[in-house]
Design an enzyme around this catalytic site. Sequence first.
Site, PDB file in Angstrom:
ATOM      1  N   CYS A  25       0.841  -1.205   0.000  1.00 57.42           N
ATOM      2  CA  CYS A  25       0.000   0.000   0.000  1.00 57.42           C
ATOM      3  C   CYS A  25       0.871   1.248   0.000  1.00 57.42           C
ATOM      4  CB  CYS A  25      -0.956   0.004   1.188  1.00 57.42           C
ATOM      5  SG  CYS A  25      -0.112  -0.079   2.761  1.00 57.42           S
ATOM      6  N   GLU A  60      -2.687   0.922  -4.296  1.00 58.78           N
ATOM      7  CA  GLU A  60      -2.088  -0.370  -3.957  1.00 58.78           C
ATOM      8  C   GLU A  60      -1.261  -0.829  -5.160  1.00 58.78           C
ATOM      9  OE1 GLU A  60      -3.359  -1.160  -0.912  1.00 58.78           O
ATOM     10  OE2 GLU A  60      -2.492  -3.142  -0.578  1.00 58.78           O
TER      11      GLU A  60
END
Length: 482
Positions: free
Chosen positions: A429, A475
Amino acid sequence: MFIRRNTFYLRRTGLPFSTNVSPADKARAGSHKRWTRRQRKSAWTDGLSWEERLADAVTPLWRLSYEEQLELKQNSQQKILSELSGSLSADLRSDFTAPATAKPNFPVLSVLPSPVRDGYRNKSTFSVNRGVDGNPKTVGLYVGTGRQGNIVCVNADHLLNMPEKHKLVARCYQDFIRLSSLDPCLLFHTGGHWREVTVRTNAQGHTMAIVYFHPQMLTAEEVAVHKEELVEYFTRGPGSACRLDSLFFQESTMTRCTHEESPYQLLHGQPHIYEEVLGFKFRISADAFFQVNQAAAQVLYNTVRDLCVPVTEEGASQSKTRGTLLDVCCGTGAIGIIASPRVDRIIGIELVEQAVRDATHNAALNNVENCEFLPGKAEVVLPALMTQLSFGAGVLTAVVNPSRAGLHPRVVRALRKQAAIRRLVYVSCKPDGEAMRNFTELCCAPDQEKKLTGQAFSPTLAVPVDMFPHTPHCELLLLFER
Ligand SMILES: C[S@@+](CC[C@H](N)C(=O)[O-])C[C@H]1O[C@@H](n2cnc3c(N)ncnc32)[C@H](O)[C@@H]1O
């Protein structure tokens, strides 16, 4: 060119919220008049309303169209991956010759968009602090910082990523604490009790609220009275409009407490809510990690599964033997469970014990029998596992999905050293943070000093997935092979 949106909507729930202000609240508000004037002045010096400032802090891309947001994210992922290619080119490997400014020397796919752009959050935590009008019993999100001493708590009703249900619970909680005789806890050492509220919802709209409370010097009997008032408000009072499926209460004297440190007390309803992803059901406990955007999580997990265990057009696993998938930092087991029909065996490793219990429960809930989940730090569990297990000629694939802190160097060393791993999927992330160090350690030439032995991996494909519309976050799935 980016177009500035000229509409900034402020929605109200229309509920008959209490306007009761106690004499104590009035006194507090009076003593903060000067503070309020100062805050208001500072808010308007940049010509922005408090709502706009909050939106700029939490969802800084809100003024852009979604297409513009995706373009921005694509460029930033491209830049991060160019830096990776550049730093690898400094290494001895001959196939990494790109200069730092060059494009990545592996394909970077277009960002996969989130199927839902607004109101996508399934978990929100609202703070309690002084609002724009100085009322310390304001529930919202912060503009400013504690360090600069300029925090203002602003209602989050206008934020694009916030679902209506979360806004409703936040407004009801604010109404409740304004009716309560207890003070809010703004700073731990200055007393007060009412703290944050976390709201979790699933795709069916089931709702869990978790109220955090500082007991200070109250006895258990005194706390019990306020817990009863809370339950009464949310089950039979105005808060019943929230239709809570679960109401938890945690007495916590620290910023964050685990369930082991201070139990989550179920005051009303069900102990869990359930979420469905790609046909699999997942139990969500009060403190369990779950991807914050359920619709985008389906895109993410589908892509992770395909990168880990590609299928042929006929739908069969490409591998001769289906092999083992190591799911490092597995949380409640989502990646492993979703990939389980395509492999012989899943081994998950997770630090948080409650998450391991959830993962085991989730496997059973979905009649998945080829998964096992090991509790503990990956840096301790994985090296030992690598020496204990024999993978023979079997295919061994790894998927790692650590938090922002990235993988411990011992985990990277163990993965590199295990020759059976030919394919590794890194889900990050924050790829420009600690993960970047992990990427270079996976791909650099063997380095005895750093104990980086074994054949180096090479990045072969990058797939960005947008889980967080209106924010700059994205992401990144990075496939490494050797
Ligand atoms: C980003 S979450 C991913 C969870 C899971 N893969 C999913 O998609 O739901 C990261 C997980 O890593 C776990 N974690 C953090 N540090 C760890 C460590 N040193 N060893 C094992 N797990 C760790 C966290 O508890 C958290 O569940």
